[in-house]
Design a protein around this motif. Structure first.
Motif, PDB file in Angstrom:
ATOM      1  N   TYR A  32       0.831  -1.200   0.000  1.00 26.11           N
ATOM      2  CA  TYR A  32       0.000   0.000   0.000  1.00 26.11           C
ATOM      3  C   TYR A  32       0.863   1.246   0.000  1.00 26.11           C
ATOM      4  N   GLY A  33       0.258   2.363  -0.418  1.00 22.88           N
ATOM      5  CA  GLY A  33       0.974   3.630  -0.423  1.00 22.88           C
ATOM      6  C   GLY A  33       0.255   4.648  -1.267  1.00 22.88           C
ATOM      7  N   LYS A  34       0.950   5.751  -1.536  1.00 23.03           N
ATOM      8  CA  LYS A  34       0.409   6.808  -2.390  1.00 23.03           C
ATOM      9  C   LYS A  34       0.403   6.323  -3.834  1.00 23.03           C
ATOM     10  N   ILE A  35      -0.626   6.675  -4.566  1.00 22.38           N
ATOM     11  CA  ILE A  35      -0.669   6.336  -5.982  1.00 22.38           C
ATOM     12  C   ILE A  35       0.507   7.023  -6.664  1.00 22.38           C
ATOM     13  N   GLY A  36       1.237   6.267  -7.474  1.00 20.47           N
ATOM     14  CA  GLY A  36       2.425   6.773  -8.138  1.00 20.47           C
ATOM     15  C   GLY A  36       3.711   6.364  -7.442  1.00 20.47           C
ATOM     16  N   ALA A  37       3.590   5.785  -6.243  1.00 12.51           N
ATOM     17  CA  ALA A  37       4.759   5.303  -5.497  1.00 12.51           C
ATOM     18  C   ALA A  37       4.699   3.781  -5.433  1.00 12.51           C
ATOM     19  N   ASN A  38       5.808   3.167  -5.068  1.00 10.90           N
ATOM     20  CA  ASN A  38       5.830   1.720  -4.887  1.00 10.90           C
ATOM     21  C   ASN A  38       5.132   1.314  -3.603  1.00 10.90           C
ATOM     22  N   GLY A  39       5.071   2.220  -2.642  1.00 10.31           N
ATOM     23  CA  GLY A  39       4.481   1.900  -1.358  1.00 10.31           C
ATOM     24  C   GLY A  39       5.375   0.973  -0.570  1.00 10.31           C
ATOM     25  N   GLN A  40       4.782   0.319   0.406  1.00  8.26           N
ATOM     26  CA  GLN A  40       5.547  -0.637   1.200  1.00  8.26           C
ATOM     27  C   GLN A  40       4.803  -1.954   1.229  1.00  8.26           C
TER      28      GLN A  40
END
Length: 183
Positions: A32-40
């Motif tokens: 999960y994370g911000k859209i546009g990021a890889n997240g964690q």
């Protein structure tokens, strides 16, 4: 290419985040994370496959109840927020129930390549996924090759927060020794 069996997104006001998950045998993977990021990515092992699937189904129901909607594939991009998350920043989705196991991203090593590849969404670039189960250490790494850019997304889960912290500090020291600078 995506191995995630569910990919949800939530966009409202200034909030723009994704949540995705999959079950492999007795293991639940949540990213999960911000859209546009890889997240964690976080990994949780269960006693059996049915228990892992039950937790997966419960989390998907909870996300949909909170307003998350199907987003299809993708969600990867620049790893801009991973370092803040690893240093105790607020989880992008504001939920702690998927904080199943300590995880950290090797975003510091991947950031230059990720920034160069940001113009092309990762979902259009095939990735090669590798898994390592070394007892108390579980590693998931995906490699992407896009022209002259190679990107690596990696997460590691440990048996305890102390073991994860020790590995985190060891990797920071190794990267600094190789000439990497924070940023």
């Amino acid at each position: 290419m995506s191995d995630w069996t569910v990919h949800l997104a939530f966009e409202e006001g200034n909030s723009s985040k994704f949540w995705r998950a999959r079950v492999e045998g007795k293991t639940l993977y949540v990213n999960y994370g911000k859209i546009g990021a890889n997240g964690q990515t976080q990994v949780k092992d269960f006693g059996d496959a049915a228990a892992a699937r039950a937790e997966y189904d419960k989390l998907v129901r909870e996300k949909r109840k909170k307003g998350y909607e199907d987003a299809g594939e993708g969600g990867d991009g620049e790893a801009e927020d991973d370092a803040a998350d690893a240093e105790g920043g607020e989880a992008e989705d504001g939920d702690d129930e998927e904080a199943a196991a300590p995880a950290r991203k090797s975003a510091a090593a991947a950031r230059p390549a990720a920034a160069a590849a940001a113009a092309k969404p990762a979902s259009t670039v095939p990735g090669h996924r590798f898994l390592l189960d070394a007892g108390n250490r579980k590693v998931e790494t995906t490699l992407y090759l896009d022209g002259k850019t190679m990107r690596m997304d990696s997460s590691e889960a440990y048996a305890s927060p102390e073991a994860a912290t020790k590995a985190f500090e060891r990797l920071k020291k190794l990267l600094a020794g190789e000439g990497y600078k924070p940023g």
